[in-house]
Design a protein around this motif. Structure first.
Motif, PDB file in Angstrom:
ATOM      1  N   PRO A 160       3.741   7.456  19.329  1.00 50.69           N
ATOM      2  CA  PRO A 160       3.494   6.588  18.188  1.00 50.69           C
ATOM      3  C   PRO A 160       2.361   6.690  17.395  1.00 50.69           C
ATOM      4  O   PRO A 160       1.481   7.320  18.078  1.00 50.69           O
ATOM      5  CB  PRO A 160       3.610   5.009  18.707  1.00 50.69           C
ATOM      6  N   THR A 161       2.125   6.407  16.131  1.00 48.18           N
ATOM      7  CA  THR A 161       0.963   6.635  15.390  1.00 48.18           C
ATOM      8  C   THR A 161      -0.176   5.822  16.245  1.00 48.18           C
ATOM      9  O   THR A 161       0.053   4.327  16.259  1.00 48.18           O
ATOM     10  CB  THR A 161       1.006   6.069  14.221  1.00 48.18           C
ATOM     11  N   TRP A 184      -1.557  -3.004  11.313  1.00 46.94           N
ATOM     12  CA  TRP A 184      -2.420  -2.118  12.079  1.00 46.94           C
ATOM     13  C   TRP A 184      -3.372  -2.825  12.971  1.00 46.94           C
ATOM     14  O   TRP A 184      -3.673  -3.949  12.884  1.00 46.94           O
ATOM     15  CB  TRP A 184      -3.384  -1.282  11.129  1.00 46.94           C
ATOM     16  N   LEU A 185      -3.709  -2.380  14.226  1.00 47.16           N
ATOM     17  CA  LEU A 185      -4.448  -2.706  15.144  1.00 47.16           C
ATOM     18  C   LEU A 185      -6.005  -3.183  14.454  1.00 47.16           C
ATOM     19  O   LEU A 185      -6.385  -4.230  14.763  1.00 47.16           O
ATOM     20  CB  LEU A 185      -4.948  -2.008  16.226  1.00 47.16           C
ATOM     21  N   ASP A 186      -6.509  -2.322  13.574  1.00 46.91           N
ATOM     22  CA  ASP A 186      -7.790  -2.553  12.862  1.00 46.91           C
ATOM     23  C   ASP A 186      -7.934  -1.518  11.666  1.00 46.91           C
ATOM     24  O   ASP A 186      -7.027  -0.495  11.375  1.00 46.91           O
ATOM     25  CB  ASP A 186      -8.871  -2.367  13.905  1.00 46.91           C
ATOM     26  N   GLU A 187      -8.799  -1.964  10.933  1.00 50.03           N
ATOM     27  CA  GLU A 187      -8.994  -0.887   9.614  1.00 50.03           C
ATOM     28  C   GLU A 187      -9.319   0.602  10.197  1.00 50.03           C
ATOM     29  O   GLU A 187      -8.726   1.377   9.829  1.00 50.03           O
ATOM     30  CB  GLU A 187     -10.386  -1.395   9.145  1.00 50.03           C
ATOM     31  N   ARG A 191      -7.626   3.870   8.756  1.00 47.55           N
ATOM     32  CA  ARG A 191      -8.427   5.131   8.187  1.00 47.55           C
ATOM     33  C   ARG A 191      -8.137   6.385   8.827  1.00 47.55           C
ATOM     34  O   ARG A 191      -8.173   7.426   8.145  1.00 47.55           O
ATOM     35  CB  ARG A 191      -9.824   4.713   8.414  1.00 47.55           C
ATOM     36  N   LYS A 192      -8.171   6.596  10.049  1.00 46.21           N
ATOM     37  CA  LYS A 192      -7.720   7.629  10.688  1.00 46.21           C
ATOM     38  C   LYS A 192      -6.681   8.190  10.699  1.00 46.21           C
ATOM     39  O   LYS A 192      -6.345   9.372  10.451  1.00 46.21           O
ATOM     40  CB  LYS A 192      -8.085   7.577  12.328  1.00 46.21           C
ATOM     41  N   VAL A 198      -0.200  12.933  10.495  1.00 50.41           N
ATOM     42  CA  VAL A 198       0.732  13.631  11.589  1.00 50.41           C
ATOM     43  C   VAL A 198       1.337  14.719  10.948  1.00 50.41           C
ATOM     44  O   VAL A 198       1.877  14.873   9.954  1.00 50.41           O
ATOM     45  CB  VAL A 198       1.685  12.380  12.082  1.00 50.41           C
ATOM     46  N   GLN A 199       1.398  15.777  11.815  1.00 47.18           N
ATOM     47  CA  GLN A 199       1.819  17.234  11.280  1.00 47.18           C
ATOM     48  C   GLN A 199       3.357  17.247  12.000  1.00 47.18           C
ATOM     49  O   GLN A 199       3.310  18.155  13.004  1.00 47.18           O
ATOM     50  CB  GLN A 199       0.778  18.305  11.581  1.00 47.18           C
TER      51      GLN A 199
END
Length: 239
Positions: A160-161, A184-187, A191-192, A198-199
């Motif tokens: 998972p991302t 999302w868990l956090d900003e 951002r990451k 994901v490739q």
């Protein structure tokens, strides 16, 4: 004493047939909070409309945007509220109260939409950041295919991302506009994700879509929420 967290809307709740996203762009962070407070107060002080399930208010972390997200049981109930006369409690009255506090804030056209598809990758996590983004497409089929491709790409990932919790895709009545609501868990996690995409072949297929217009996107935090009242009570509100 710590402040309890503001509950987030359940985007894929079974009893919601239509949703409305409202957006105000404010010149300052102080104005942002004034618009958010006025939005919640306007809904809290008005008679609760039949068919309105919940109203959630978000403020962007960069200090320039306020969103409200309305969840309605169906289009008939929403239209009855929209078409109420000027003397009856309705959209015009709500808008008038918010406008009085909005000052130089600019309001976008409301985005009416219905849930198309959801992708939930970490149902047990508590979101610390919500990302609200809109997209426009030339064809409704392309909008649906793009939304499906993202969900399929996430499902096909080996892992998972990191920090990703859920994505929800909602479509306008004509199907050409998409609201992407993600948790999302956090900003930093979001951002990451943007900085290090994901490739995989599935994500590369997403990148190959053409003919889309990227609307304004904002990282947000929940500011307040109102839920449909129990019989004999007023609307419940969270700080």
């Amino acid at each position: 004493m710590s402040t309890p967290p503001v509950p987030l809307p359940v985007i894929n709740r079974d009893d919601s047939g239509v949703a409305v996203l409202n957006r105000w762009v404010t010149p300052t962070a102080d104005q942002q909070r004034s618009v958010a407070d006025a939005s919640l107060a306007a809904w809290a002080n008005a008679p609760w409309p039949q068919g309105l399930l919940a109203v959630s208010c978000f403020i962007s972390t960069n200090g320039d945007t306020v969103f409200t997200y309305e969840q309605w049981s169906g289009e008939r109930e929403l239209r009855a509220f929209e078409n109420a006369s000027a003397s009856a409690p309705g959209r015009e009255g709500i808008d008038r109260e918010i406008a009085a506090a909005a000052g130089k804030a600019e309001r976008s056209e409301p985005f009416v939409c219905r849930l198309h598809r959801s992708s939930i990758t970490n149902a047990e996590a508590t979101p610390g950041c919500v990302v609200v983004t809109t997209f426009g497409f030339e064809e409704a089929d392309t909008a649906r295919a793009w939304s499906d491709a993202i969900c399929n790409a996430e499902a096909a990932q080996p892992e998972p991302t990191p920090g990703g919790i859920s994505r929800h895709f909602l479509l306008s009545p004509d199907g050409t506009q998409v609201l992407n609501y993600s948790e999302w868990l956090d900003e930093e996690s979001h951002r990451k994700f943007l900085e290090n995409p994901v490739q995989t072949p599935e994500w590369q297929q997403v990148e190959e879509f053409t003919g889309l217009t990227h609307g304004p996107g904002r990282r947000c935090r929940p500011y307040g929420a109102l839920a449909a009242p129990l019989p004999g009570t007023t609307a419940s509100e969270t700080p």
